[in-house]
Design a protein around this motif. Structure first.
Motif, PDB file in Angstrom:
ATOM      1  N   GLN A  64    -108.780  -4.519   1.767  1.00  0.00           N
ATOM      2  CA  GLN A  64    -109.893  -4.015   2.579  1.00  0.00           C
ATOM      3  C   GLN A  64    -110.480  -5.141   3.434  1.00  0.00           C
ATOM      4  O   GLN A  64    -110.764  -4.954   4.625  1.00  0.00           O
ATOM      5  N   ALA A  65    -110.633  -6.320   2.817  1.00  0.00           N
ATOM      6  CA  ALA A  65    -111.222  -7.454   3.548  1.00  0.00           C
ATOM      7  C   ALA A  65    -110.337  -7.852   4.729  1.00  0.00           C
ATOM      8  O   ALA A  65    -110.841  -8.205   5.807  1.00  0.00           O
ATOM      9  N   ALA A  66    -109.016  -7.784   4.520  1.00  0.00           N
ATOM     10  CA  ALA A  66    -108.103  -8.160   5.589  1.00  0.00           C
ATOM     11  C   ALA A  66    -108.130  -7.142   6.729  1.00  0.00           C
ATOM     12  O   ALA A  66    -107.994  -7.488   7.898  1.00  0.00           O
ATOM     13  N   GLN A  67    -108.330  -5.883   6.363  1.00  0.00           N
ATOM     14  CA  GLN A  67    -108.304  -4.794   7.362  1.00  0.00           C
ATOM     15  C   GLN A  67    -109.636  -4.675   8.108  1.00  0.00           C
ATOM     16  O   GLN A  67    -109.696  -4.632   9.317  1.00  0.00           O
ATOM     17  N   LEU A  68    -110.723  -4.609   7.348  1.00  0.00           N
ATOM     18  CA  LEU A  68    -112.068  -4.450   7.935  1.00  0.00           C
ATOM     19  C   LEU A  68    -113.081  -4.867   6.881  1.00  0.00           C
ATOM     20  O   LEU A  68    -113.223  -4.203   5.859  1.00  0.00           O
ATOM     21  N   GLU A  69    -113.771  -5.979   7.147  1.00  0.00           N
ATOM     22  CA  GLU A  69    -114.677  -6.477   6.117  1.00  0.00           C
ATOM     23  C   GLU A  69    -116.035  -5.785   6.121  1.00  0.00           C
ATOM     24  O   GLU A  69    -116.641  -5.569   5.083  1.00  0.00           O
ATOM     25  N   PHE A  70    -116.531  -5.412   7.326  1.00  0.00           N
ATOM     26  CA  PHE A  70    -117.882  -4.849   7.375  1.00  0.00           C
ATOM     27  C   PHE A  70    -118.122  -4.135   8.686  1.00  0.00           C
ATOM     28  O   PHE A  70    -117.658  -4.585   9.735  1.00  0.00           O
ATOM     29  N   SER A  74    -125.306   2.142  10.605  1.00  0.00           N
ATOM     30  CA  SER A  74    -125.971   2.843  11.714  1.00  0.00           C
ATOM     31  C   SER A  74    -125.008   3.056  12.886  1.00  0.00           C
ATOM     32  O   SER A  74    -125.306   3.796  13.820  1.00  0.00           O
ATOM     33  N   GLN A  75    -123.848   2.389  12.815  1.00  0.00           N
ATOM     34  CA  GLN A  75    -122.888   2.488  13.928  1.00  0.00           C
ATOM     35  C   GLN A  75    -121.590   3.188  13.553  1.00  0.00           C
ATOM     36  O   GLN A  75    -120.974   3.845  14.370  1.00  0.00           O
ATOM     37  N   PHE A  76    -121.171   3.021  12.306  1.00  0.00           N
ATOM     38  CA  PHE A  76    -119.870   3.556  11.881  1.00  0.00           C
ATOM     39  C   PHE A  76    -119.936   4.124  10.463  1.00  0.00           C
ATOM     40  O   PHE A  76    -120.763   3.700   9.657  1.00  0.00           O
ATOM     41  N   THR A  77    -119.008   5.019  10.183  1.00  0.00           N
ATOM     42  CA  THR A  77    -118.642   5.275   8.801  1.00  0.00           C
ATOM     43  C   THR A  77    -117.267   4.620   8.615  1.00  0.00           C
ATOM     44  O   THR A  77    -116.744   4.012   9.556  1.00  0.00           O
ATOM     45  N   THR A  78    -116.688   4.675   7.418  1.00  0.00           N
ATOM     46  CA  THR A  78    -115.354   4.091   7.212  1.00  0.00           C
ATOM     47  C   THR A  78    -114.506   5.059   6.387  1.00  0.00           C
ATOM     48  O   THR A  78    -115.056   5.853   5.615  1.00  0.00           O
ATOM     49  N   PRO A  79    -113.195   4.966   6.531  1.00  0.00           N
ATOM     50  CA  PRO A  79    -112.334   5.828   5.711  1.00  0.00           C
ATOM     51  C   PRO A  79    -112.594   5.619   4.218  1.00  0.00           C
ATOM     52  O   PRO A  79    -112.652   6.580   3.454  1.00  0.00           O
ATOM     53  N   VAL A  80    -112.777   4.356   3.805  1.00  0.00           N
ATOM     54  CA  VAL A  80    -112.958   4.111   2.371  1.00  0.00           C
ATOM     55  C   VAL A  80    -114.242   4.780   1.879  1.00  0.00           C
ATOM     56  O   VAL A  80    -114.275   5.371   0.784  1.00  0.00           O
ATOM     57  N   ALA A  81    -115.308   4.768   2.672  1.00  0.00           N
ATOM     58  CA  ALA A  81    -116.562   5.400   2.251  1.00  0.00           C
ATOM     59  C   ALA A  81    -116.389   6.909   2.139  1.00  0.00           C
ATOM     60  O   ALA A  81    -116.804   7.528   1.150  1.00  0.00           O
ATOM     61  N   TYR A 312    -126.398  -3.812   3.823  1.00  0.00           N
ATOM     62  CA  TYR A 312    -125.119  -3.768   3.113  1.00  0.00           C
ATOM     63  C   TYR A 312    -124.855  -2.449   2.399  1.00  0.00           C
ATOM     64  O   TYR A 312    -124.060  -2.416   1.469  1.00  0.00           O
ATOM     65  N   ASN A 313    -125.575  -1.338   2.792  1.00  0.00           N
ATOM     66  CA  ASN A 313    -125.155  -0.120   2.100  1.00  0.00           C
ATOM     67  C   ASN A 313    -123.778   0.316   2.613  1.00  0.00           C
ATOM     68  O   ASN A 313    -123.399   0.037   3.756  1.00  0.00           O
ATOM     69  N   SER A 314    -122.999   0.909   1.700  1.00  0.00           N
ATOM     70  CA  SER A 314    -121.612   1.319   2.000  1.00  0.00           C
ATOM     71  C   SER A 314    -120.741   0.140   2.414  1.00  0.00           C
ATOM     72  O   SER A 314    -119.939   0.238   3.351  1.00  0.00           O
ATOM     73  N   HIS A 315    -120.895  -1.005   1.742  1.00  0.00           N
ATOM     74  CA  HIS A 315    -120.079  -2.167   2.121  1.00  0.00           C
ATOM     75  C   HIS A 315    -118.604  -1.897   1.804  1.00  0.00           C
ATOM     76  O   HIS A 315    -118.257  -1.614   0.648  1.00  0.00           O
TER      77      HIS A 315
END
Ligand SMILES: Cc1ncc(COP(=O)(O)O)c(C=O)c1O
Length: 453
Positions: A64-70, A74-81, A312-315
């Protein structure tokens, strides 16, 4: 004055104690810099459920860190979330179907979030006068000021009391020291304690927004399991009075008690469920609030936005850790291993082994469920008189255990917030019966040593 020989640039929990530097972990074991091995019989503080050093979790975090760390929520959601939230709702069962999840960095942040959600829910449905949160006298819901205001743990909140808002605290069933003269395993008194909640709600004249409760008491009382009927009655009272029920499962959630969540033992459906610790098993800072459809819909159909947020919510890296932990514990059937009702399970073996400690002179009570147990110490078994708090008996037992390479979690205050000593036992679910036998033997010796001192 700070002793120069023990100076540390880290503001640690104590300026007087020394803390060995921990360097690695594997399974139920931790090692320090001198290569001393410790059996983690308390999962640190009931945190680790899947064992230390699981490479799958580290790999998921690294990927996950290599792909997208943060990204900022307020701007994005993420597939992992999105994927992990669905998996968690599924894990929580039918009560949370159609609901949603708010991810934080731990237990206290999740409790703060639940308190605000409860208030906003009431405002959204037109109950603007509801803002109070009732809690129980001997409880712990976190270290932030909001969480402290609804905690009953005297030792941890006393100094900060002038800074926190006081709401009603109600009594709690604690069968070993029941305030009633019970002869029915505290069945009837469970109803009396629940009735105290109803009185507190009525006394607040329509201003109560929520009641927060640890379904099984964690650190403060030490693994106290409520009598059957108590939580069901509490849930019914909340429903009847328009008060939200918040289950604080920071310690008891994610399989620790042998059910996915402890409320499942009693078929209780909270409106909000707070969880942390076992959620990531300590691999990353992570907490979550599971929000029922009723609460989510009130906000969605009302103002449309939850007025709250942490950077850092949904990190993503924490969520990748949590997701991998969930997969691991399901694949290895660790909730089943933690089920003390299941013959031959790890938890049943642990319960039986700990029961043997009853005969030790200072052991007043051995109690618990699943992989969450406590051993309470008394100066006099017949009268249940606690040790003088200055003796720090639980701390002495824990220190004697550390010498033997065993970690337990000592606490004081179970009797009245100040006196009363217990140690909490909450090992990772991967512990073997040989390791349990060894650990209980060391604990027995540590208790003997603390008595002799
Ligand atoms: C029941 C309960 N709620 C909340 C908390 C606070 O969690 P954290 O220490 O992750 O902020 C704890 C921590 O022990 C807990 O046991």
């Amino acid at each position: 004055m700070i002793d120069p020989s023990s100076y540390s640039a880290v503001l640690r929990r104590s300026f007087r104690r020394t803390f060995p530097p921990a360097t690695r972990g594997e399974g139920v074991y931790l090692w320090d810099a001198r290569d001393k091995r410790y059996l983690d019989f308390s999962g640190s503080a009931a945190v680790n459920f899947i064992g230390h050093g699981v490479v799958e979790i580290a790999a998921a975090m690294a990927a996950q860190a290599a792909q997208l760390e943060f990204v900022h929520s307020s701007q994005f959601t993420t597939p992992v979330a999105e994927e992990y939230a669905l998996e968690l709702l599924d894990f929580a069962g039918k009560n949370f179907q159609g609901g949603c999840v708010y991810f934080t960095c731990g237990g206290s942040e999740s409790v703060e979030t639940a308190l605000k959600l409860a208030r906003q829910y009431q405002v959204e449905i037109g109950q603007t006068g509801r803002y109070q949160v009732v809690s129980r006298g001997q409880s712990y819901h976190g270290s932030t000021l909001g969480a402290s205001s609804v905690s009953g743990n005297k030792r941890r909140r006393e100094m900060y009391r002038p800074m926190v808002r006081e709401f009603a605290h109600v009594g709690f069933p604690y069968c070993y020291r029941c305030a009633f003269d019970c002869t029915d395993s505290c069945r009837a008194c469970g109803q009396e304690y629940a009735a105290e909640l109803e009185q507190a709600i009525e006394a607040a004249k329509g201003e109560v927004a929520a009641f927060i409760v640890e379904p099984v008491s964690g650190a403060t009382l030490g693994a106290v399991v409520p009598p059957s009927g108590y939580l069901q009655k509490v849930a019914e009272i909340c429903r009847r009075h328009g008060v939200l029920l918040i289950a604080d499962e920071v310690m008891t959630g994610m399989g620790r008690t042998g059910r996915n969540f402890a409320v499942d033992h009693w078929d209780v459906a909270p409106d909000l469920l707070v969880t942390a610790k076992g959620l990531s098993s300590g691999y990353a800072p992570l907490g979550a609030v599971l929000v029922s459809k009723k609460v989510a819909s009130a906000i969605a159909d009302g103002s449309g936005a939850f007025l709250h947020g942490f950077t850092y919510n949904s990190h993503p890296i924490s969520l990748a850790a949590g997701r991998a932990v969930l997969r691991f514990l399901q694949e290895r059937k660790l909730v089943e291993a933690a089920d003390s009702d299941r013959q031959g399970s790890t938890a049943a073996t642990l319960g039986q082994a700990l029961d043997g400690l009853h005969d030790a002179k200072p052991v007043g009570d051995v109690r618990g469920i699943g992989l969450l147990w406590a051993v309470e110490f008394v100066a006099d078994k017949a009268t249940k008189q606690p040790f003088a708090s200055e003796l720090n008996f639980a701390g002495r037992v824990a220190q004697a255990a550390v010498k033997r390479g065993l970690l337990v979690y000592p606490m004081q205050g179970c009797v009245d917030g100040v006196s009363g000593d217990h140690v909490l036992i909450a090992p990772p679910a991967v512990i073997t019966s040989e390791q349990i036998d060894w650990a209980v033997m060391q604990l027995q010796e540590a208790i003997d040593e603390a008595c002799a001192a």
